[in-house]
Design a protein around this motif. Structure first.
Motif, PDB file in Angstrom:
ATOM      1  N   MET A 165     -12.605  12.896  -9.718  1.00  0.00           N
ATOM      2  CA  MET A 165     -12.073  11.557  -9.963  1.00  0.00           C
ATOM      3  C   MET A 165     -10.832  11.232  -9.126  1.00  0.00           C
ATOM      4  O   MET A 165     -10.743  10.149  -8.547  1.00  0.00           O
ATOM      5  N   TRP A 166      -9.867  12.141  -9.069  1.00  0.00           N
ATOM      6  CA  TRP A 166      -8.651  11.851  -8.328  1.00  0.00           C
ATOM      7  C   TRP A 166      -8.949  11.720  -6.831  1.00  0.00           C
ATOM      8  O   TRP A 166      -8.428  10.840  -6.152  1.00  0.00           O
ATOM      9  N   SER A 167      -9.814  12.578  -6.317  1.00  0.00           N
ATOM     10  CA  SER A 167     -10.206  12.491  -4.906  1.00  0.00           C
ATOM     11  C   SER A 167     -10.906  11.167  -4.606  1.00  0.00           C
ATOM     12  O   SER A 167     -10.669  10.551  -3.562  1.00  0.00           O
ATOM     13  N   VAL A 168     -11.763  10.720  -5.510  1.00  0.00           N
ATOM     14  CA  VAL A 168     -12.445   9.432  -5.347  1.00  0.00           C
ATOM     15  C   VAL A 168     -11.421   8.300  -5.331  1.00  0.00           C
ATOM     16  O   VAL A 168     -11.443   7.427  -4.455  1.00  0.00           O
ATOM     17  N   GLN A 169     -10.499   8.313  -6.285  1.00  0.00           N
ATOM     18  CA  GLN A 169      -9.510   7.242  -6.364  1.00  0.00           C
ATOM     19  C   GLN A 169      -8.663   7.188  -5.096  1.00  0.00           C
ATOM     20  O   GLN A 169      -8.442   6.114  -4.543  1.00  0.00           O
ATOM     21  N   LYS A 170      -8.209   8.331  -4.618  1.00  0.00           N
ATOM     22  CA  LYS A 170      -7.385   8.350  -3.407  1.00  0.00           C
ATOM     23  C   LYS A 170      -8.159   7.833  -2.194  1.00  0.00           C
ATOM     24  O   LYS A 170      -7.618   7.074  -1.383  1.00  0.00           O
ATOM     25  N   SER A 171      -9.410   8.230  -2.056  1.00  0.00           N
ATOM     26  CA  SER A 171     -10.181   7.793  -0.891  1.00  0.00           C
ATOM     27  C   SER A 171     -10.458   6.289  -0.938  1.00  0.00           C
ATOM     28  O   SER A 171     -10.399   5.609   0.089  1.00  0.00           O
ATOM     29  N   LEU A 172     -10.741   5.755  -2.116  1.00  0.00           N
ATOM     30  CA  LEU A 172     -10.978   4.313  -2.224  1.00  0.00           C
ATOM     31  C   LEU A 172      -9.687   3.529  -2.025  1.00  0.00           C
ATOM     32  O   LEU A 172      -9.686   2.469  -1.388  1.00  0.00           O
ATOM     33  N   PHE A 173      -8.584   4.041  -2.534  1.00  0.00           N
ATOM     34  CA  PHE A 173      -7.295   3.395  -2.336  1.00  0.00           C
ATOM     35  C   PHE A 173      -6.986   3.307  -0.835  1.00  0.00           C
ATOM     36  O   PHE A 173      -6.559   2.271  -0.330  1.00  0.00           O
ATOM     37  N   THR A 174      -7.229   4.391  -0.124  1.00  0.00           N
ATOM     38  CA  THR A 174      -6.994   4.421   1.327  1.00  0.00           C
ATOM     39  C   THR A 174      -7.882   3.412   2.039  1.00  0.00           C
ATOM     40  O   THR A 174      -7.415   2.661   2.908  1.00  0.00           O
ATOM     41  N   ALA A 175      -9.163   3.372   1.683  1.00  0.00           N
ATOM     42  CA  ALA A 175     -10.101   2.442   2.326  1.00  0.00           C
ATOM     43  C   ALA A 175      -9.720   0.989   2.054  1.00  0.00           C
ATOM     44  O   ALA A 175      -9.706   0.159   2.973  1.00  0.00           O
ATOM     45  N   LEU A 176      -9.402   0.671   0.810  1.00  0.00           N
ATOM     46  CA  LEU A 176      -9.035  -0.705   0.463  1.00  0.00           C
ATOM     47  C   LEU A 176      -7.718  -1.103   1.129  1.00  0.00           C
ATOM     48  O   LEU A 176      -7.579  -2.217   1.635  1.00  0.00           O
ATOM     49  N   SER A 177      -6.760  -0.191   1.160  1.00  0.00           N
ATOM     50  CA  SER A 177      -5.458  -0.473   1.775  1.00  0.00           C
ATOM     51  C   SER A 177      -5.580  -0.738   3.268  1.00  0.00           C
ATOM     52  O   SER A 177      -4.741  -1.431   3.849  1.00  0.00           O
ATOM     53  N   ALA A 178      -6.598  -0.184   3.896  1.00  0.00           N
ATOM     54  CA  ALA A 178      -6.792  -0.363   5.342  1.00  0.00           C
ATOM     55  C   ALA A 178      -7.407  -1.714   5.691  1.00  0.00           C
ATOM     56  O   ALA A 178      -7.440  -2.090   6.865  1.00  0.00           O
ATOM     57  N   ASN A 179      -7.901  -2.457   4.696  1.00  0.00           N
ATOM     58  CA  ASN A 179      -8.485  -3.770   4.953  1.00  0.00           C
ATOM     59  C   ASN A 179      -7.361  -4.810   4.952  1.00  0.00           C
ATOM     60  O   ASN A 179      -6.894  -5.242   3.898  1.00  0.00           O
ATOM     61  N   ALA A 180      -6.921  -5.209   6.156  1.00  0.00           N
ATOM     62  CA  ALA A 180      -5.783  -6.120   6.293  1.00  0.00           C
ATOM     63  C   ALA A 180      -6.037  -7.477   5.627  1.00  0.00           C
ATOM     64  O   ALA A 180      -5.130  -8.053   5.018  1.00  0.00           O
ATOM     65  N   THR A 181      -7.267  -7.977   5.721  1.00  0.00           N
ATOM     66  CA  THR A 181      -7.589  -9.273   5.104  1.00  0.00           C
ATOM     67  C   THR A 181      -7.448  -9.197   3.595  1.00  0.00           C
ATOM     68  O   THR A 181      -6.868 -10.088   2.967  1.00  0.00           O
ATOM     69  N   LEU A 182      -7.966  -8.118   3.008  1.00  0.00           N
ATOM     70  CA  LEU A 182      -7.849  -7.923   1.561  1.00  0.00           C
ATOM     71  C   LEU A 182      -6.389  -7.790   1.154  1.00  0.00           C
ATOM     72  O   LEU A 182      -5.946  -8.429   0.198  1.00  0.00           O
ATOM     73  N   MET A 183      -5.638  -6.973   1.867  1.00  0.00           N
ATOM     74  CA  MET A 183      -4.236  -6.747   1.510  1.00  0.00           C
ATOM     75  C   MET A 183      -3.420  -8.037   1.625  1.00  0.00           C
ATOM     76  O   MET A 183      -2.553  -8.293   0.796  1.00  0.00           O
ATOM     77  N   THR A 184      -3.734  -8.878   2.611  1.00  0.00           N
ATOM     78  CA  THR A 184      -3.051 -10.166   2.730  1.00  0.00           C
ATOM     79  C   THR A 184      -3.383 -11.049   1.535  1.00  0.00           C
ATOM     80  O   THR A 184      -2.518 -11.692   0.954  1.00  0.00           O
TER      81      THR A 184
END
Length: 131
Positions: free
Chosen positions: A4-23
Motif C-alpha cells: 500500500m505505501w509503495s502504491v501511494q508513493k508511486s501514484l503521488f509521484t505520477a500525479l505530481s508530475a502532471n503540470a496541468t493537474l497540479m495547476t
C-alpha cells in the motif's frame, strides 16, 4: 508485507508530475489535507489490499480511493469532473515505478459524486495490481 505505501508513493509521484493537474488543483495533493486547506484539492486515502500471490511470488491487489474536493462557487462538480479526467489521463491503464514491487497495472474502477454541505466531492476508485 504490504504494497500500500509503495502504491501511494508511486501514484503521488505520477500525479505530481502532471503540470496541468497540479495547476488545476494548486499543487494540493494530500494524504491528509491541512486544516482549512484551499479548494480544490485531492486526497489519496482509503486503501484495501488483498493477496495475489502466484507461483511463489508475493503479489497484491490494492484498491484505493481518491477524493476530489471542490466547493460551490469555485467550480463545483464541473471542476471536480475536469480534475478527475486529468487524474484518469495520468494513471488509468498505466504502470509506475515502485520501490519494492513491480506494478502490473493501475486501472479506474468507478467514481461517484456527492455533496457535503457546501463541498462538492468526487470519489474515484482505482485498482492497482502489483507483484
Amino acid at each position: 508485507m504490504s504494497a500500500m505505501w509503495s502504491v501511494q508513493k508511486s501514484l503521488f509521484t505520477a500525479l505530481s508530475a502532471n503540470a496541468t493537474l497540479m495547476t488545476k488543483i494548486g499543487n494540493a495533493l494530500y494524504d491528509e489535507p491541512p486544516t482549512n486547506s484551499a479548494y480544490p484539492y485531492i486526497t489519496i486515502g482509503t486503501m484495501t489490499e488483498t493477496n495475489a500471490n502466484r507461483l511463489s511470488k508475493d503479489g497484491f491487489y490494492v484498491t484505493l480511493e481518491m477524493r476530489i474536493f471542490t466547493k460551490n462557487g469555485r467550480g463545483g462538480f464541473k471542476l471536480a469532473k475536469e480534475i478527475m479526467e486529468l487524474v484518469n489521463q495520468t494513471i488509468n491503464l498505466k504502470k509506475f515505478t515502485m520501490e519494492t514491487y513491480t506494478m502490473v497495472q493501475c486501472f479506474y474502477r468507478y467514481s461517484s459524486t456527492e455533496r457535503d454541505e457546501d463541498k462538492n466531492i468526487i470519489n474515484a476508485n482505482y485498482d492497482v495490481i502489483c507483484h
